[in-house]
Design a protein around this motif. Structure first.
Motif, PDB file in Angstrom:
ATOM      1  N   VAL A 147       0.823  -1.683  -0.088  1.00 28.23           N
ATOM      2  CA  VAL A 147       0.230  -0.126   0.030  1.00 28.23           C
ATOM      3  C   VAL A 147       0.798   1.711   0.284  1.00 28.23           C
ATOM      4  CG1 VAL A 147      -1.717   1.080   0.975  1.00 28.23           C
ATOM      5  CG2 VAL A 147      -1.811  -1.342   1.373  1.00 28.23           C
ATOM      6  N   GLY A 148       1.050   1.919  -0.994  1.00 25.52           N
ATOM      7  CA  GLY A 148       1.361   3.627  -1.173  1.00 25.52           C
ATOM      8  C   GLY A 148       2.870   2.487  -1.195  1.00 25.52           C
ATOM      9  N   GLY A 149       3.450   3.539  -0.570  1.00 25.32           N
ATOM     10  CA  GLY A 149       5.482   3.476  -0.612  1.00 25.32           C
ATOM     11  C   GLY A 149       5.675   2.818   0.870  1.00 25.32           C
ATOM     12  N   TRP A 150       5.066   2.555   1.472  1.00 24.09           N
ATOM     13  CA  TRP A 150       5.338   1.361   2.503  1.00 24.09           C
ATOM     14  C   TRP A 150       5.762  -0.531   2.039  1.00 24.09           C
ATOM     15  CZ3 TRP A 150      -0.322   2.979   3.652  1.00 24.09           C
ATOM     16  CH2 TRP A 150       0.164   4.515   4.279  1.00 24.09           C
ATOM     17  N   ALA A 151       6.323  -0.550   3.184  1.00 26.35           N
ATOM     18  CA  ALA A 151       6.800  -1.706   3.524  1.00 26.35           C
ATOM     19  C   ALA A 151       5.797  -3.178   3.116  1.00 26.35           C
ATOM     20  CB  ALA A 151       7.756  -2.568   4.585  1.00 26.35           C
ATOM     21  N   PRO A 152       5.896  -4.240   1.844  1.00 18.31           N
ATOM     22  CA  PRO A 152       5.115  -5.087   2.058  1.00 18.31           C
ATOM     23  C   PRO A 152       4.195  -5.030   3.268  1.00 18.31           C
ATOM     24  CG  PRO A 152       6.421  -5.845   0.622  1.00 18.31           C
ATOM     25  CD  PRO A 152       7.489  -4.399   0.604  1.00 18.31           C
ATOM     26  N   VAL A 153       3.421  -6.339   3.527  1.00 20.09           N
ATOM     27  CA  VAL A 153       2.466  -6.840   4.560  1.00 20.09           C
ATOM     28  C   VAL A 153       2.500  -7.844   4.275  1.00 20.09           C
ATOM     29  CG1 VAL A 153       2.584  -4.726   6.270  1.00 20.09           C
ATOM     30  CG2 VAL A 153       0.474  -6.043   4.577  1.00 20.09           C
ATOM     31  N   ARG A 154       2.288  -9.506   4.874  1.00 20.00           N
ATOM     32  CA  ARG A 154       1.252 -10.391   4.443  1.00 20.00           C
ATOM     33  C   ARG A 154       0.348 -10.309   4.359  1.00 20.00           C
ATOM     34  NH1 ARG A 154       3.461 -14.071   1.307  1.00 20.00           N
ATOM     35  NH2 ARG A 154       3.034 -15.937   2.386  1.00 20.00           N
ATOM     36  N   LEU A 155      -1.088 -10.357   4.075  1.00 22.10           N
ATOM     37  CA  LEU A 155      -2.498 -10.794   4.248  1.00 22.10           C
ATOM     38  C   LEU A 155      -2.691 -12.142   3.612  1.00 22.10           C
ATOM     39  CD1 LEU A 155      -3.881  -7.385   2.863  1.00 22.10           C
ATOM     40  CD2 LEU A 155      -3.096  -7.953   4.807  1.00 22.10           C
TER      41      LEU A 155
END
Length: 130
Positions: A78-86
């Motif tokens: 999301v945006g420029g933030w680090a990826p997360v696991r969903l």
């Protein structure tokens, strides 16, 4: 980061989903009343996910009751933030929207709705807002 509601008045969040080497840009409906994230069939196929009848199935409720779903973990940016696991309930139908719900989108991100302004803000969980 602030976003505007869609022309239809819905809080749709643009994000990028990745599974292995495949990626897709999508809009997810922010639904604080949804227990789980929901992924439509075609999005899982675009990510080249493989449906496995032997995997644990997820029982969906409400308007999604009766649809087959299985768990699918993907990386989301999301945006420029680090990826997360969903974690998603990947449905075997396209008659469902891509939903971002309590498990686990709202655990990874803090969301504030400004309905009167047709806007919402999203920040990674624990990040301070200005």
């Amino acid at each position: 980061m602030q976003f505007a509601f869609s022309p239809a008045g819905k809080p749709l969040l643009p994000l990028a989903l990745t599974l292995a080497a495949e990626g897709v840009a999508v809009d997810g409906l922010l639904d604080s009343g949804a227990d789980v994230n929901v992924l439509p069939w075609s999005v899982g196929q675009a990510l080249r996910a493989v449906w496995n009848e032997r995997r644990t199935t997820i029982r969906l409720g409400g308007v999604l009751a009766g649809n087959s779903a299985m768990p699918l973990l993907v990386s989301a940016s999301v945006g420029g933030w680090a990826p997360v696991r969903l974690a998603f309930a990947w449905c075997r139908t396209d008659q469902v929207p891509l939903v971002l719900g309590q498990t686990n989108f709202f655990m990874e991100f803090d969301v504030c709705f400004f309905r009167s302004r047709l806007a919402f803000s999203v920040v990674p969980s624990g990040q301070r807002t200005a």
